[in-house]
Scaffold this motif. Structure first.
Motif, PDB file in Angstrom:
ATOM      1  N   ARG A 178      -1.962   6.296  -4.072  1.00 31.72           N
ATOM      2  CA  ARG A 178      -3.285   5.446  -4.655  1.00 31.72           C
ATOM      3  C   ARG A 178      -3.134   5.797  -6.262  1.00 31.72           C
ATOM      4  O   ARG A 178      -3.476   4.483  -7.064  1.00 31.72           O
ATOM      5  CB  ARG A 178      -4.560   6.141  -4.315  1.00 31.72           C
ATOM      6  N   ALA A 179      -2.646   6.648  -6.824  1.00 27.90           N
ATOM      7  CA  ALA A 179      -2.719   6.966  -8.270  1.00 27.90           C
ATOM      8  C   ALA A 179      -1.286   6.115  -8.692  1.00 27.90           C
ATOM      9  O   ALA A 179      -1.539   5.372  -9.824  1.00 27.90           O
ATOM     10  CB  ALA A 179      -2.170   8.469  -8.523  1.00 27.90           C
ATOM     11  N   ALA A 180      -0.395   5.972  -7.831  1.00 23.53           N
ATOM     12  CA  ALA A 180       0.813   5.119  -8.239  1.00 23.53           C
ATOM     13  C   ALA A 180       0.710   3.736  -8.579  1.00 23.53           C
ATOM     14  O   ALA A 180       1.016   3.009  -9.270  1.00 23.53           O
ATOM     15  CB  ALA A 180       2.222   5.539  -7.337  1.00 23.53           C
ATOM     16  N   ILE A 181      -0.063   3.142  -7.634  1.00 22.25           N
ATOM     17  CA  ILE A 181      -0.463   1.740  -7.475  1.00 22.25           C
ATOM     18  C   ILE A 181      -1.106   1.206  -8.600  1.00 22.25           C
ATOM     19  O   ILE A 181      -1.036   0.224  -9.255  1.00 22.25           O
ATOM     20  CB  ILE A 181      -0.998   1.505  -6.186  1.00 22.25           C
ATOM     21  N   ARG A 182      -2.000   2.479  -9.030  1.00 18.81           N
ATOM     22  CA  ARG A 182      -2.947   2.124 -10.354  1.00 18.81           C
ATOM     23  C   ARG A 182      -2.230   2.227 -11.586  1.00 18.81           C
ATOM     24  O   ARG A 182      -2.338   1.478 -12.695  1.00 18.81           O
ATOM     25  CB  ARG A 182      -4.111   3.144 -10.479  1.00 18.81           C
ATOM     26  N   ILE A 183      -1.273   3.014 -11.276  1.00 21.42           N
ATOM     27  CA  ILE A 183      -0.065   2.918 -12.498  1.00 21.42           C
ATOM     28  C   ILE A 183       0.711   1.643 -12.736  1.00 21.42           C
ATOM     29  O   ILE A 183       0.875   1.272 -13.757  1.00 21.42           O
ATOM     30  CB  ILE A 183       0.791   4.070 -12.447  1.00 21.42           C
ATOM     31  N   LEU A 184       1.029   1.361 -11.667  1.00 22.30           N
ATOM     32  CA  LEU A 184       1.710  -0.174 -11.419  1.00 22.30           C
ATOM     33  C   LEU A 184       0.845  -1.275 -11.692  1.00 22.30           C
ATOM     34  O   LEU A 184       1.527  -2.086 -12.562  1.00 22.30           O
ATOM     35  CB  LEU A 184       2.258  -0.487  -9.783  1.00 22.30           C
ATOM     36  N   GLY A 185      -0.435  -1.142 -11.603  1.00 22.79           N
ATOM     37  CA  GLY A 185      -1.407  -2.365 -11.780  1.00 22.79           C
ATOM     38  C   GLY A 185      -1.511  -3.384 -11.181  1.00 22.79           C
ATOM     39  O   GLY A 185      -2.084  -4.416 -11.502  1.00 22.79           O
ATOM     40  N   GLY A 206      -1.762   4.924   1.460  1.00 23.50           N
ATOM     41  CA  GLY A 206      -2.094   4.990   0.104  1.00 23.50           C
ATOM     42  C   GLY A 206      -1.664   3.877  -0.669  1.00 23.50           C
ATOM     43  O   GLY A 206      -2.303   3.199  -1.640  1.00 23.50           O
ATOM     44  N   LEU A 207      -0.366   3.323  -0.508  1.00 23.26           N
ATOM     45  CA  LEU A 207       0.320   2.102  -1.014  1.00 23.26           C
ATOM     46  C   LEU A 207      -0.696   0.889  -0.664  1.00 23.26           C
ATOM     47  O   LEU A 207      -0.808  -0.245  -1.499  1.00 23.26           O
ATOM     48  CB  LEU A 207       1.600   1.894  -0.654  1.00 23.26           C
ATOM     49  N   LEU A 208      -1.386   0.831   0.322  1.00 22.19           N
ATOM     50  CA  LEU A 208      -2.408  -0.177   0.735  1.00 22.19           C
ATOM     51  C   LEU A 208      -3.670   0.055   0.108  1.00 22.19           C
ATOM     52  O   LEU A 208      -4.657  -0.638   0.260  1.00 22.19           O
ATOM     53  CB  LEU A 208      -2.608  -0.312   2.141  1.00 22.19           C
ATOM     54  N   ASP A 209      -3.955   1.242  -0.534  1.00 20.38           N
ATOM     55  CA  ASP A 209      -5.189   1.533  -1.264  1.00 20.38           C
ATOM     56  C   ASP A 209      -6.217   1.976  -0.338  1.00 20.38           C
ATOM     57  O   ASP A 209      -7.190   1.897  -0.569  1.00 20.38           O
ATOM     58  CB  ASP A 209      -5.714   0.487  -2.105  1.00 20.38           C
ATOM     59  N   PHE A 210      -5.877   2.417   0.991  1.00 22.47           N
ATOM     60  CA  PHE A 210      -6.708   3.195   1.946  1.00 22.47           C
ATOM     61  C   PHE A 210      -7.250   4.453   1.146  1.00 22.47           C
ATOM     62  O   PHE A 210      -6.421   5.216   0.883  1.00 22.47           O
ATOM     63  CB  PHE A 210      -6.180   3.247   3.104  1.00 22.47           C
ATOM     64  N   LYS A 211      -8.463   4.663   1.551  1.00 20.90           N
ATOM     65  CA  LYS A 211      -8.820   6.013   1.080  1.00 20.90           C
ATOM     66  C   LYS A 211      -8.376   7.158   2.200  1.00 20.90           C
ATOM     67  O   LYS A 211      -8.037   6.859   3.134  1.00 20.90           O
ATOM     68  CB  LYS A 211     -10.515   6.207   0.961  1.00 20.90           C
ATOM     69  N   VAL A 258       7.244   7.043  -9.930  1.00 21.53           N
ATOM     70  CA  VAL A 258       6.107   7.906  -9.983  1.00 21.53           C
ATOM     71  C   VAL A 258       6.834   9.020  -9.382  1.00 21.53           C
ATOM     72  O   VAL A 258       7.032   8.858  -8.171  1.00 21.53           O
ATOM     73  CB  VAL A 258       4.865   7.408  -9.733  1.00 21.53           C
ATOM     74  N   ILE A 259       6.503  10.389  -9.706  1.00 21.88           N
ATOM     75  CA  ILE A 259       6.829  11.733  -9.256  1.00 21.88           C
ATOM     76  C   ILE A 259       5.665  12.445  -9.131  1.00 21.88           C
ATOM     77  O   ILE A 259       4.766  12.485  -9.864  1.00 21.88           O
ATOM     78  CB  ILE A 259       8.037  12.391  -9.665  1.00 21.88           C
ATOM     79  N   GLY A 260       5.143  12.579  -7.688  1.00 23.09           N
ATOM     80  CA  GLY A 260       4.142  13.324  -7.541  1.00 23.09           C
ATOM     81  C   GLY A 260       4.211  14.627  -6.453  1.00 23.09           C
ATOM     82  O   GLY A 260       5.069  14.502  -5.769  1.00 23.09           O
ATOM     83  N   GLN A 261       3.338  15.545  -6.714  1.00 20.84           N
ATOM     84  CA  GLN A 261       3.290  16.780  -5.848  1.00 20.84           C
ATOM     85  C   GLN A 261       2.186  16.918  -5.236  1.00 20.84           C
ATOM     86  O   GLN A 261       0.990  16.765  -5.928  1.00 20.84           O
ATOM     87  CB  GLN A 261       3.533  17.998  -6.723  1.00 20.84           C
ATOM     88  N   SER A 262       2.033  17.211  -4.008  1.00 27.53           N
ATOM     89  CA  SER A 262       0.941  17.718  -3.088  1.00 27.53           C
ATOM     90  C   SER A 262       1.000  19.180  -3.103  1.00 27.53           C
ATOM     91  O   SER A 262       1.826  19.914  -2.351  1.00 27.53           O
ATOM     92  CB  SER A 262       1.147  17.087  -1.511  1.00 27.53           C
ATOM     93  N   ARG A 263      -0.214  19.640  -3.707  1.00 29.79           N
ATOM     94  CA  ARG A 263      -0.221  20.988  -4.094  1.00 29.79           C
ATOM     95  C   ARG A 263      -1.133  21.865  -2.991  1.00 29.79           C
ATOM     96  O   ARG A 263      -1.180  23.096  -2.896  1.00 29.79           O
ATOM     97  CB  ARG A 263      -0.867  21.377  -5.317  1.00 29.79           C
TER      98      ARG A 263
END
Length: 225
Positions: A31-38, A68-73, A122-127
């Motif tokens: 969801r963060a990545a698709i917002r960066i994509l716009g 998440g890419l479909l913007d589901f919560k 986008v590179i993300g980590q799940s902590r």
């Protein structure tokens, strides 16, 4: 594809799936990545690293990232049917796995997204516990959680630019929580990642976009809102 509903029986207020690292955190990264994509992505290459590379199918991380890419919560019941929803929307995706990347966090995902002429990496980590860190965007080092209001500003490496933007935000009563600045080299393009405790006014956002030395601005409100 065969239904693996057994790993998606845990439905609660914050997540759906066997683990917050493998579902909630993964959804938030996307969801963060698709917002960066716009824009809603049309194509996605998803690379799972280390622990994720070995477990993403069995633990449902593949469905979570597509959701998440479909913007589901994170609490959306449609996560378990994310592949079908992606097909309906025409989202094309490819999964890759790299199981031995010693320099990367155990639960790391790289997303290469495309929508029309726009592309991002986008590179993300799940902590754990649903907590994420976005650690790199298009090769620029970053370090933000996407749970605060975040500005990403591409600008020329202009003297005083960091102080100027901080001053603009202060006049908008935006308290800066964290700021990270990354650049390719001296006098080359710089990228600022700014986390704020509160949102930014539309007029302030537009003002920043009109500055001659600012190339691109992305504003990401708290992704859980």
């Amino acid at each position: 594809m065969a239904e693996r509903s057994s790993v998606f029986d845990m439905i609660g207020p914050v997540m759906i799936g066997p683990s917050s690292s493998h579902t909630a955190g993964v959804v938030r990264i996307a969801r963060a990545a698709i917002r960066i994509l716009g824009a809603p992505p049309e194509e996605a290459i998803v690379t799972f690293y280390n622990s994720f590379a070995r477990t993403y199918e069995g633990h449902g991380s593949d469905r979570a990232i597509v959701a998440g890419l479909l913007d589901f919560k994170t609490d959306d019941k449609r996560i378990k049917d994310a592949f079908a929803h992606a097909a309906d929307r025409g989202l094309k995706y490819t999964f890759r796995s790299i199981g031995n990347a010693s320099t990367m966090h155990p639960n790391t995902i790289r997303l290469n997204l495309k929508a029309a002429e726009r592309e991002v990496e986008v590179i993300g980590q799940s902590r754990g516990g649903g907590v994420i860190r976005i650690v790199e965007v298009d090769g620029f080092a970053s370090n933000f959680s996407a749970t605060l209001h975040t500005l990403i500003i591409d600008a020329g490496d202009v003297k005083g630019s960091i102080a100027f933007i901080a001053s603009v935000l202060a006049h908008d009563e935006c308290n800066i929580a964290t700021m990270n600045v990354s650049r390719k080299g001296r006098h080359e393009q710089a990228r600022q990642f700014i986390e704020m405790d509160s949102g930014i006014k539309p007029i302030t956002l537009e003002y920043l976009r009109q500055l001659s030395w600012v190339k691109h601005v992305v504003y990401i409100p708290n992704i859980d809102l």
